[in-house]
Design an enzyme around this catalytic site. Sequence first.
Site, short mmCIF file in Angstrom:
data_model
loop_
_atom_site.label_atom_id
_atom_site.label_comp_id
_atom_site.label_asym_id
_atom_site.label_seq_id
_atom_site.Cartn_x
_atom_site.Cartn_y
_atom_site.Cartn_z
N GLN A 113 5.47 9.48 -1.60
CA GLN A 113 6.24 8.29 -1.94
C GLN A 113 7.73 8.45 -1.66
O GLN A 113 8.41 7.49 -1.36
CB GLN A 113 6.05 7.95 -3.42
CG GLN A 113 4.98 6.91 -3.66
CD GLN A 113 3.59 7.47 -3.44
OE1 GLN A 113 3.23 8.48 -4.02
NE2 GLN A 113 2.82 6.84 -2.60
N ASN B 50 0.85 -1.19 0.00
CA ASN B 50 0.00 0.00 0.00
C ASN B 50 0.89 1.24 0.00
O ASN B 50 1.37 1.69 1.05
CB ASN B 50 -0.91 -0.02 1.22
CG ASN B 50 -1.96 1.07 1.16
OD1 ASN B 50 -1.74 2.10 0.54
ND2 ASN B 50 -3.07 0.84 1.81
N ASP B 51 1.10 1.80 -1.17
CA ASP B 51 1.97 2.96 -1.34
C ASP B 51 1.53 4.15 -0.51
O ASP B 51 2.26 5.13 -0.40
CB ASP B 51 1.94 3.40 -2.81
CG ASP B 51 2.94 2.63 -3.64
OD1 ASP B 51 3.95 2.18 -3.09
OD2 ASP B 51 2.71 2.52 -4.86
N CYS B 52 0.32 4.09 -0.02
CA CYS B 52 -0.24 5.26 0.67
C CYS B 52 -0.19 5.14 2.18
O CYS B 52 -0.65 6.02 2.89
CB CYS B 52 -1.66 5.49 0.20
SG CYS B 52 -1.71 5.82 -1.56
N ASN C 256 2.09 5.61 4.60
CA ASN C 256 3.44 6.17 4.70
C ASN C 256 3.72 6.47 6.18
O ASN C 256 3.52 7.58 6.65
CB ASN C 256 3.55 7.45 3.87
CG ASN C 256 2.88 7.31 2.50
OD1 ASN C 256 1.87 7.94 2.22
ND2 ASN C 256 3.41 6.42 1.68
#
Length: 812
Positions: free
Chosen positions: A499, A482-484, A486
Amino acid sequence: MKFGHFDDQHREYVITNPKTPWPWINYLGNEDFFSLISNTAGGYTFYKDAKFRRLTRYRYNNVPMDSGGKYFYIKDENTVWSPGWKPCKTELDSYECRHGMNYTSIKGEKNGVTATALYFVPLKTWAEVQKLSLTNNSKEVKKLKIFSFVEWCLWNAAADMENFQRNFSTGEVEIEDSVIYHKTEYKERRDHFAYYSVNVPVQGFDTDRESFFGLYNGFDEPQVVAEGKSRNTEAHGWSPIASHYLEVELQPGESKDFVFVLGYVENKEEEKWESKNIINKTKAKETIAKFNTVAKVDAALAELREYWDNLLSVYTIDSGDDKLDRMVNIWNQYQCMITFCFSRSASYFESGIGRGMGFRDSNQDLIGFVHQIPERARERIIDIASTQFQDGGCYHQYQPLTKKGNNDIGGGFNDDPMWLILGTISYIKETGDFGILTEMVPFDNDMSVARTLFEHLTVSFDHVVNNLGPHGLPLIGRADWNDCLNLNCFSNDPNESFQTTENKTEGTKAESLMIAGLFVIYGRDYVTLCTKLGLTEEAVRAQSHIDAMMDAVKKHGWDGEWFIRAYDYYGNKIGSNENEEGKIFIESNGWCTMAGIGKEEGLCEKALEAVKERLDCEHGIVLNNPAFTKYYIEYGEISSYPAGYKENAGIFCHNNPWIMIGETVVGNGNRAWEYYRKICPSYLEDISELHKTEPYVYAQMISGKDAFKPGEAKNSWLTGTASWNFYAITQFILGIQPDYDGLLVDPCIPNDWKGFKVSRKFRGAEYHIEIQNPNGVSKGVKEIIVDGKSQASNLIPLFEDGEDHEVKVIMG
Ligand code: BGC
Ligand code: NOJ
């Protein structure tokens, strides 16, 4: 509401209403030369790289939508129309667009004339071929004026859209016979040019955009077309275009065909020029000659069809359900192949200038196409592994033109390394080619530090082992799948990228339960591989880390009813009942269940119940619940999205299959199937006006139950959704899995299915498998009869004999 229908026999989707709720597109080309084409002939062309080698221009997100493409204008007396309805938007008497396997054909009819424009990129060709067929169905003689149109892009698609102080002065063309050559920057550092030809003498041409359209006209009303005559302009700077002008007379009942070729040439330095400032056109002429008759074009199309017949003959199903069959046999496999070619670069949601090839993305894509083109999968694996670092970490992306890691985005996404194990073992299971493991593969593209691919897998495995957090769970780094999410980013500056910002590396406690599950699954695969290679000690060592991870998950990752998602920077839980928002997430529950962690204790079933209760909705399974309603600086981009969209409680179609597979692990075929159907595009055709994107391919996201408008899809085509759904349906629901020593059969289906048939080409033999379910079970194989002989195990052996084999599987 539908806007067309499937034609399974021809492997086409037939659009009968041009006003689709969103441009419905197709892809031409599958190796070096590519085009995107919409149902109204919008789109563009590039060579290899949509950013650096863009041949024709396109304006994303324009008004009206989908402006710019490969247009034909037909002037019949005072009526001007286009076969694809756009750009003229003259109402047609009939319209039909057929999107097929790497070709598109658009047919329009107006005032007794039918025009069909067929577009495709022939195999091994650096050109798009367009066949325009005109028929006069009326009783009068028709005198038509035909204008073709493409607009050149000045190669670098990003610079093309911003550096106008330069761009407006650089454009150069040459015109010779019926061919328009675009040679901007050729005289300095470029070794390439583009061209657009037609196979008959022209009555005129234009290459200057302003002269063709008029400065204040849109694509719908070029002034040259209105006037009915080209101006024979030669572009100098500004915006070069290419338009041929043909006068065509058709007797009643008569048809004529014209072949246009839009191509690309590269010349060696010493072969660049024919004479001073005149480009060497030899290669262009060779290609044009290959397609200068209708017979040659038809033969090239037949070859393309045969190519696809072959690719799609490896795995076919006959289930009795058309919607399922057409996804498995045609469209899902096609989308997997397209995703392989384009990664996440160029679609109607990806501008082609943003992203390189993703490390995790490309590995996951592989599971959807390795059976179709194993040799190219092999090459891809080596390319990907070459961008790994010596400590097992990886560049998150690499550029397709250079194959080098992308420094702008860098590394630090801690799930990345494990996906290399998935990619590699999927390839070996499909092909039996253990040889790939001994290939010498560089780190960070530096051959002086090359190691075998197998050692790359070892450092991948150890990257997790060496990066554990306070609970013995994997540290998340910048983000996991899940790139989001963070967790080390803490950004309060809107000009920063979620990112690439990671400003809290010191003292981080952020751990990921998703990577934990990933590690257990592909770690086990690594252990199996070690055992097969006789590396017993390494297998034992690796297994001990897997056991420890499973313990850590059970101890610190279980929330009572489901698996928590992560620990944040401070060591607080995410995806726990303790949280106010984001109490439960799909990813950790998918991965830990697929891994079967705590299955004996009933944890998997419990977690799946919680998913059903809290995440499932009419349109699919949402990513998290409750959705985030404010920005959490310690969570990052996930909380930036409005509720119900994208990673904030959208239905992420990529991860729904993780739950489907999880359901097959606990034997719940009814649920696995229910989830499969819910997001499968062919089952959503009837609600196209809501779903919006193409009913023949998956979209990355459907807006979830918390969204303003649930059920609306976005980001179709280039998504890991394609391969994961193919993987889930073929290998886990239908249950035919390639394995090292044969085909494993273990279906998990709805208990009211009576059976189905699968044909699978595998390691040099063809298996015709008939599955029967006489007792109405969901899972369990009672008997397998191979070529008339009953066998004890559910592994169909390898034959490698080029023969057909009959397999009967009785569930029970
Ligand atoms: C998107 C993600 C994507 C990431 C990297 C985010 O804005 O929501 O789906 O993976 O960008 O491109
Ligand atoms: C799209 C990206 O391409 C992929 O790498 C990522 O895992 C998903 N979005 C989820 O954030």
